[in-house]
Every structure is written in C-alpha cells, then in structure tokens.
Design a protein around this motif. Structure first.
Motif, mmCIF file in Angstrom:
data_model
loop_
_atom_site.group_PDB
_atom_site.id
_atom_site.type_symbol
_atom_site.label_atom_id
_atom_site.label_comp_id
_atom_site.label_asym_id
_atom_site.label_seq_id
_atom_site.Cartn_x
_atom_site.Cartn_y
_atom_site.Cartn_z
ATOM 1 N N ARG A 205 41.380 38.221 28.789
ATOM 2 C CA ARG A 205 40.743 39.325 29.532
ATOM 3 C C ARG A 205 40.269 38.882 30.914
ATOM 4 O O ARG A 205 40.291 39.675 31.861
ATOM 5 N N PHE A 206 39.824 37.649 31.026
ATOM 6 C CA PHE A 206 39.303 37.121 32.287
ATOM 7 C C PHE A 206 40.316 36.141 32.880
ATOM 8 O O PHE A 206 41.007 35.432 32.151
ATOM 9 N N THR A 207 40.346 36.100 34.218
ATOM 10 C CA THR A 207 41.213 35.161 34.917
ATOM 11 C C THR A 207 40.452 34.526 36.071
ATOM 12 O O THR A 207 39.892 35.233 36.910
ATOM 13 N N LEU B 251 36.632 35.405 39.784
ATOM 14 C CA LEU B 251 36.727 35.683 38.353
ATOM 15 C C LEU B 251 37.095 37.151 38.193
ATOM 16 O O LEU B 251 36.263 38.031 38.444
ATOM 17 N N GLN B 252 38.332 37.390 37.822
ATOM 18 C CA GLN B 252 38.789 38.740 37.542
ATOM 19 C C GLN B 252 38.494 39.044 36.081
ATOM 20 O O GLN B 252 38.961 38.338 35.181
ATOM 21 N N MET B 253 37.726 40.097 35.845
ATOM 22 C CA MET B 253 37.313 40.448 34.493
ATOM 23 C C MET B 253 37.872 41.825 34.153
ATOM 24 O O MET B 253 37.513 42.816 34.794
ATOM 25 N N SER C 253 36.938 47.060 34.885
ATOM 26 C CA SER C 253 37.174 45.753 35.490
ATOM 27 C C SER C 253 36.174 45.482 36.608
ATOM 28 O O SER C 253 35.673 46.412 37.253
ATOM 29 N N LEU C 254 35.931 44.212 36.817
ATOM 30 C CA LEU C 254 35.146 43.737 37.953
ATOM 31 C C LEU C 254 35.761 42.434 38.435
ATOM 32 O O LEU C 254 36.349 41.692 37.633
#
Length: 121
Positions: A67-69, A81-83, A17-18
């Motif tokens: 997957r992304f938020t 952007l939470q990935m 995650s990043l």
C-alpha cells in the motif's frame, strides 16, 4: 548534521491516498539511509519503511506492504512516502528519519518534527 522537515499530512477518507514529503538540509543527505516511523495516540512508535542511501533497497513493515511506497531524490534532498488504500489504523503522526538502515528507532540519528495523518472511516 541533517535537519528534516515533513509535509503532506492531512485528513483523508479510508481508501484514499496521501503523499508525504521530507525535505532534508545538509550536504550529506545522500550518504544516509532514510525512513518513516509513525506513532498513534496511546501506542508505541512503529517502524513503517526504510530506504537505503542509494534507494536500491527498501524494507516495509508488513502492515503497509503493498500500500505504501517510499522513494528518494538525492538531487533534491527529499524522500517521499506515497500512501494508498489508507485505513483508519494508519492514523498517526508520521516521522521522517535519517541514519543507518534498519527498522529500530535507534538505527536513526535524525528525526523530523512529524506530520499528522488522519484517516476517517
């Protein structure tokens, strides 16, 4: 005028995650829709996600859905952007954008300089 500065990119293993951040200057930040695009080497710029000016509406590309938020904090003039569950094909330079709400590059008036995301297999 809005200036955008991205941060949070880096190297991560597949499945990791990043969290990207985009800090905006300008008093009118909250009046703009925000979004993220990405561009991988040798490929065209690609829409990733958009969020409306109040944050109540979001639109994700199919390739990142689930997957992304994306989120925004108008008090801090920042969009995130939470990935999660990153894949090697997510490797690209990620650009923060501000402007109208949409999935086309010409919907947005302002672009950041970009931050590199590299996902190793």
């Amino acid at each position: 005028q809005v200036q955008l500065v991205e941060s949070g990119g880096g190297l991560v293993q597949a499945g990791g995650s990043l969290r990207l951040s985009c800090a905006a200057s300008g008093r009118t930040f909250s009046s703009y829709a925000m979004g993220w695009f990405r561009q991988a080497p040798g490929k065209e710029r690609e829409f990733v996600v958009a969020i409306s000016w109040r944050g109540g509406t979001t639109y994700y590309a199919d390739s990142v859905k689930g997957r992304f938020t994306i989120s925004r904090d108008n008090a801090k003039n920042t969009v995130y952007l939470q990935m999660n569950s990153l894949k090697p094909e997510d490797t690209a330079v990620y650009y923060c954008v501000a402007g109208g709400y949409g999935s086309n590059w010409y919907d947005y008036d302002y672009w950041g300089q970009g931050t590199q995301v590299t996902v190793s297999s």
